[in-house]
Design an enzyme around this catalytic site. Sequence first.
Site, PDB file in Angstrom:
ATOM      1  CG  ASP A 282      -1.990   1.118   1.169  1.00 35.42           C
ATOM      2  OD1 ASP A 282      -1.879   2.049   0.521  1.00 35.42           O
ATOM      3  OD2 ASP A 282      -2.923   0.853   1.882  1.00 35.42           O
ATOM      4  CG  HIS A 380      14.833  14.238 -14.090  1.00 38.04           C
ATOM      5  ND1 HIS A 380      14.444  13.052 -13.557  1.00 38.04           N
ATOM      6  CD2 HIS A 380      14.108  15.092 -14.768  1.00 38.04           C
ATOM      7  CE1 HIS A 380      13.055  13.190 -13.651  1.00 38.04           C
ATOM      8  NE2 HIS A 380      12.823  14.548 -14.609  1.00 38.04           N
TER       9      HIS A 380
END
Length: 427
Positions: A282, A380
């Site tokens: 979760d 990135h």
Amino acid sequence: MNKEAAGGSSRIPGFHNWSVEQRIDRVASFAGLGPAERAQLAAPSNIDAQLAEHMVENFVTTIAIPVGIATNLRVDGRDVLVPMATEESSVIAAVGNSARQCHDTGGFTTSTSGTEMIAQVQLLDIPDPRRARLLILERQDEIAEICNACDPVLVRLGGGFRSLEVRLVDTPVGTMVITHIIVDTRDAMGANSVNTMAERLAPDLARWTGGTALLRILSNLADRRLVRARATWTCAAIGGEKVRDAMVAAYHFADNDPYRAATHNKGIMNGVSAVVLATGNDTRAVESGAHAFAAHTGRYRSLSTWEVTADGDLAGTIELPLAVGLVGGAVKIHPTARALLAIMQVATAEQLARIIAAVGLAQNFGAMKALATEGIQKGHMSLHAQNIAFAAGAAGDEVAIVSRRIIEQQTINEEAAGRVLAELRKR
């Protein structure tokens, strides 16, 4: 997309009883989807549609998240390969690179506080809250019997009720008596078990105290399920004293400014949540618990700490609650999650949590080093540029060429990628 044909009411009685194909047809008609979009919704995935339909309501399709493997991690003396599910470029590469730089100094050492979860029962309308608190505490043995009777299997596996806390919480609508049931959930995340115990116990608590029971549910601030990881990077391995000191300064910025801490901790969760998702656990529970724990001192701070060792190296530590499991829920029934867990070769939920904490620390190291040196965008954006090239229609070798050129032009957007691709194809 045929928007002219779209429309209708979102009030669809009995939608949950329809077949998946019927639901897709209705959604496609409502939204005016074209054949390609409808076919995409109906496309098969690596999870059986019948299983998926039992996992969520009104199921129509699945969305695939790429899963990559983080390499180079050594956790508690054991080398592991870690699957990470994420849509964000550079996350997995950062973990692998960070882990490589501390592999020769022993990698990551971890510890845990256990596998206990908390369920809360809220009591209102109690005229004497302090007396009620003592009345509840005096019945701890009886409460233990009530709770353990809810899950005999958990008790047989060595878990079950462990202890009791009763807190008085002053609010604008009066003092609330909040009972904490503390339960060892072993290799389960434990939400269903502790929620069942709280609901079973609530009427008794109300009867004993004369109050009114309202909320009965677990807390995702799992501060009895803390996991810690530490590692050391040599000064030489990270690029010298200047880089080391810049990273320490970056940490102190995050630890003292909530605006920076929010992004700093988000970077940590890039790694943590990717492993949590890959293993069918979760993500929302883990994320809420981590961010709540980051504020447990009264202000929002860094989940990690960084300092210079006596030898002049860089030492990092992390501590956060990690309520994850190996049994129950999607972890048990999702075939891909089971396969990815098998890659990690973990036998207990504690082992899984230890690896996740190590990944979080590695992710944090990678982000801070990039920020303190070349900036976050260089690594990135090189990966992001490939995604842009692909979105512009590049294929095969074209992707690398287009991404390289838009980086050189410092125009990393789809329009620029489209121009480069058109020029490339003319040639």
